[in-house]
Design an enzyme around this catalytic site. Structure first.
Site, PDB file in Angstrom:
ATOM      1  N   GLY A   1       0.911  -1.137  -0.111  1.00 25.36           N
ATOM      2  CA  GLY A   1      -0.147  -0.059  -0.056  1.00 25.36           C
ATOM      3  C   GLY A   1       0.896   1.214  -0.061  1.00 25.36           C
ATOM      4  CB  ALA A   2       4.274   1.684  -0.745  1.00 22.25           C
TER       5      ALA A   2
ATOM      6  NE  ARG B   1      -4.368   6.053  -3.750  1.00 23.31           N
ATOM      7  CZ  ARG B   1      -4.783   6.372  -5.069  1.00 23.31           C
ATOM      8  NH1 ARG B   1      -4.444   7.525  -5.525  1.00 23.31           N
ATOM      9  NH2 ARG B   1      -5.128   5.363  -5.893  1.00 23.31           N
TER      10      ARG B   1
ATOM     11  CB  SER C   1      -6.028   1.309  13.598  1.00 18.75           C
ATOM     12  OG  SER C   1      -6.579   2.486  13.658  1.00 18.75           O
TER      13      SER C   1
ATOM     14  CE1 TYR D   1      -8.607   0.362   8.940  1.00 20.45           C
ATOM     15  CE2 TYR D   1      -9.098   1.381  11.109  1.00 20.45           C
ATOM     16  CZ  TYR D   1      -8.205   1.076   9.881  1.00 20.45           C
ATOM     17  OH  TYR D   1      -7.074   1.883   9.986  1.00 20.45           O
TER      18      TYR D   1
ATOM     19  CB  ALA E   1      -9.575  -6.076   9.983  1.00 23.76           C
ATOM     20  CE  LYS E   2      -5.488  -1.308  10.280  1.00 25.37           C
ATOM     21  NZ  LYS E   2      -4.477  -1.453   9.397  1.00 25.37           N
TER      22      LYS E   2
HETATM   23  P1  NAP Z   1      -4.664   5.402   2.319  1.00 22.69           P
HETATM   24  O1  NAP Z   1      -4.072   6.964   2.082  1.00 22.69           O
HETATM   25  O2  NAP Z   1      -5.948   5.163   1.867  1.00 22.69           O
HETATM   26  O3  NAP Z   1      -3.455   4.534   1.686  1.00 22.69           O
HETATM   27  C1  NAP Z   1      -3.614   3.150   1.678  1.00 22.69           C
HETATM   28  C2  NAP Z   1      -3.030   2.300   0.623  1.00 22.69           C
HETATM   29  O4  NAP Z   1      -3.128   0.786   0.604  1.00 22.69           O
HETATM   30  C3  NAP Z   1      -3.339   3.014  -0.574  1.00 22.69           C
HETATM   31  O5  NAP Z   1      -1.965   3.408  -1.314  1.00 22.69           O
HETATM   32  C4  NAP Z   1      -4.080   1.654  -1.327  1.00 22.69           C
HETATM   33  O6  NAP Z   1      -3.870   1.774  -2.623  1.00 22.69           O
HETATM   34  C5  NAP Z   1      -3.321   0.806  -0.672  1.00 22.69           C
HETATM   35  N1  NAP Z   1      -4.200  -0.575  -0.697  1.00 22.69           N
HETATM   36  C6  NAP Z   1      -5.534  -0.558  -0.377  1.00 22.69           C
HETATM   37  N2  NAP Z   1      -6.042  -1.784  -0.670  1.00 22.69           N
HETATM   38  C7  NAP Z   1      -4.777  -2.538  -1.259  1.00 22.69           C
HETATM   39  C8  NAP Z   1      -4.600  -3.978  -1.566  1.00 22.69           C
HETATM   40  N3  NAP Z   1      -5.689  -4.841  -1.681  1.00 22.69           N
HETATM   41  N4  NAP Z   1      -3.553  -4.395  -2.012  1.00 22.69           N
HETATM   42  C9  NAP Z   1      -2.291  -3.517  -2.011  1.00 22.69           C
HETATM   43  N5  NAP Z   1      -2.696  -2.179  -1.656  1.00 22.69           N
HETATM   44  C10 NAP Z   1      -3.853  -1.735  -1.496  1.00 22.69           C
HETATM   45  O7  NAP Z   1      -4.614   4.982   3.719  1.00 22.69           O
HETATM   46  P2  NAP Z   1      -3.377   5.573   5.179  1.00 22.69           P
HETATM   47  O8  NAP Z   1      -4.041   6.424   5.721  1.00 22.69           O
HETATM   48  O9  NAP Z   1      -2.072   5.728   4.417  1.00 22.69           O
HETATM   49  O10 NAP Z   1      -3.466   4.253   5.769  1.00 22.69           O
HETATM   50  C11 NAP Z   1      -2.410   3.188   5.760  1.00 22.69           C
HETATM   51  C12 NAP Z   1      -2.407   2.128   6.812  1.00 22.69           C
HETATM   52  O11 NAP Z   1      -2.645   3.055   8.098  1.00 22.69           O
HETATM   53  C13 NAP Z   1      -3.760   1.263   6.782  1.00 22.69           C
HETATM   54  O12 NAP Z   1      -3.415  -0.003   7.111  1.00 22.69           O
HETATM   55  C14 NAP Z   1      -4.729   1.859   7.649  1.00 22.69           C
HETATM   56  O13 NAP Z   1      -5.690   1.321   8.082  1.00 22.69           O
HETATM   57  C15 NAP Z   1      -3.544   2.517   8.849  1.00 22.69           C
HETATM   58  N6  NAP Z   1      -4.200   3.374   9.550  1.00 22.69           N
HETATM   59  C16 NAP Z   1      -4.160   5.032   9.334  1.00 22.69           C
HETATM   60  C17 NAP Z   1      -4.747   5.723  10.090  1.00 22.69           C
HETATM   61  C18 NAP Z   1      -4.870   7.123   9.624  1.00 22.69           C
HETATM   62  O14 NAP Z   1      -5.427   8.193  10.273  1.00 22.69           O
HETATM   63  N7  NAP Z   1      -4.697   7.633   8.412  1.00 22.69           N
HETATM   64  C19 NAP Z   1      -5.011   5.627  11.364  1.00 22.69           C
HETATM   65  C20 NAP Z   1      -4.918   4.389  11.983  1.00 22.69           C
HETATM   66  C21 NAP Z   1      -4.274   3.397  10.943  1.00 22.69           C
HETATM   67  P3  NAP Z   1      -5.082   2.414  -3.876  1.00 22.69           P
HETATM   68  O15 NAP Z   1      -5.299   3.513  -2.962  1.00 22.69           O
HETATM   69  O16 NAP Z   1      -3.819   3.014  -4.698  1.00 22.69           O
HETATM   70  O17 NAP Z   1      -5.623   1.462  -4.138  1.00 22.69           O
END
Ligand code: NAP
Length: 257
Positions: free
Chosen positions: A14-15, A17, A152, A164, A167-168
Site C-alpha cells: 500500500g505504498a 499513497r 490502529s 476494521y 481486522a486491526k
Molecule cells: P490511504 O491513504 O488510503 O493508503 C492506503 C494504501 O493502501 C493505498 O495506497 C491503497 O492503494 C493501498 N491498498 C488498499 N488496498 C490494497 C490492496 N488490496 N493491495 C495493495 N494495496 C492496497 O490510507 P493510509 O491512511 O495511508 O493508511 C495506511 C495504513 O494505516 C492502513 O493500514 C490504515 O488502516 C492504517 N491507519 C491509518 C490511520 C490514519 O489516520 N490515516 C490511522 C490508523 C491506521 P490505492 O488507494 O492506490 O488502491
C-alpha cells in the site's frame, strides 16, 4: 552519511499513497531498496491503477534510490508469493516487510453487508498473513528479518468500524504470536499503530467528526505520514534488534497505555 539500512531490501504494501508512501520514501532515504506495492484502487477497494506505485518508484529513483513497482492485491495469496519472489529476483534478498495496505468500509453493523465485512478483513488481516507467510520462509533461512505490521487506535473499538476494528485487533494478536514463533531466528515482529493521520483515508471524515477527534489529541493536531514512517524506519534499523512483539503508537497522545 550512510543510512541505517544500506544494502537492505524492503517491501512496503500500500505504498502508493499516504502512510505507505511515506514509509517507502523513509526506508529508501535510509539506504534500502524498496518494492513499492500498491493496487491503485479507491479507498473502498475497487479498481486497479498502476500510477500510484509508479509515481513513488520514480520519486525514489529521482532521489538516487532503488525501487521497483508491484501491483499485487495483498488479499491474493499467490500474488503475495510473487511479490516476495520479485524482491529476491530484482534485488537478491529481502530484509524488511512492512504491511501497510488498507481500506475502509465503515458502516454500523446492522447496515454492514457481508461483502463489506469480508473485504476489510481480507485486505488487512489476510493480507498481512499472505505476505508474512512467504517472507518468513526467506527470513528463517537467512536467520534475520524485520516485520512491521500496521495496527490502529481503531482496533480498540470505534463505532461504525466493526470490520476494521476486528481486522486491526487481529493484526495485533497475529503480530504477538509471530514474535514468539519467529524470534529464535532473530526475526522481529512489531506493529505501528497510527492515530489520526492526514491521508486520503481520513480526509473524507465529516468536519464535526474531525473536530471531535482533534479534541482528543493532546498534541492538538493530526499526524503526518512521515511521522509514522519515522517509527517504521526505527523498527527496521539495527538499533531495534532487541525489540519484538510490541506496538509503537503514533497518535499524538490520543490513546495511552
Ligand atoms: P490511504 O491513504 O488510503 O493508503 C492506503 C494504501 O493502501 C493505498 O495506497 C491503497 O492503494 C493501498 N491498498 C488498499 N488496498 C490494497 C490492496 N488490496 N493491495 C495493495 N494495496 C492496497 O490510507 P493510509 O491512511 O495511508 O493508511 C495506511 C495504513 O494505516 C492502513 O493500514 C490504515 O488502516 C492504517 N491507519 C491509518 C490511520 C490514519 O489516520 N490515516 C490511522 C490508523 C491506521 P490505492 O488507494 O492506490 O488502491
Amino acid at each position: 552519511m550512510a543510512g541505517r539500512l544500506e544494502g537492505k531490501v524492503a517491501i512496503v504494501t500500500g505504498a502508493g499513497r499516504g502512510i505507505g508512501r511515506g514509509e517507502a520514501l523513509a526506508l529508501s532515504e535510509e539506504g534500502a531498496a524498496v518494492v513499492v506495492n500498491d493496487l491503485g484502487g479507491s479507498t473502498g477497494g475497487e479498481g486497479a491503477d498502476q500510477t500510484p506505485a509508479e509515481e513513488v518508484v520514480n520519486e525514489i529513483k529521482k532521489n538516487g534510490g532503488k525501487a521497483v513497482a508491484n501491483y499485487a492485491d495483498v488479499s491474493n495469496y499467490d500474488a503475495c508469493e510473487a511479490m516476495v519472489k520479485q524482491a529476491l529476483d530484482e534485488f537478491g534478498r529481502l530484509d524488511i516487510l512492512v504491511n501497510n495496505a488498507g481500506i475502509l468500509r465503515d458502516r454500523m453493523v446492522f447496515n454492514m453487508s457481508e461483502a463489506e465485512w469480508d473485504i476489510v478483513v481480507a485486505v488487512h488481516m489476510k493480507g498481512t498473513f499472505n505476505t508474512i507467510k512467504h517472507a518468513s520462509i526467506v527470513f528463517r533461512q537467512q536467520r534475520s528479518g524485520r516485520i512491521i505490521n500496521t495496527g490502529s487506535s481503531s482496533g480498540l473499538g470505534n463505532a461504525g468500524q466493526a470490520n476494521y476494528a476486528a481486522a486491526k485487533a487481529g493484526v495485533s494478536g497475529m503480530s504477538r504470536a509471530l514474535a514468539r514463533e519467529l524470534g529464535s531466528r532473530s526475526i522481529t515482529v512489531n506493529c505501528v499503530a497510527p492515530g489520526f493521520i492526514d491521508t486520503d483515508m481520513t480526509k473524507a471524515l465529516p468536519d464535526a467528526q474531525r473536530d471531535a477527534l482533534l479534541g482528543q489529541i493532546p498534541l492538538g493536531r493530526l499526524g503526518q505520514a512521515d511521522e509514522v514512517a519515522a517509527a517504521v524506519a526505527f523498527l527496521a534499523s539495527p538499533r531495534a534488534a532487541y525489540i519484538t512483539g510490541t506496538t509503537i503508537h503514533v497518535n499524538g497522545g490520543m490513546y495511552m497505555s
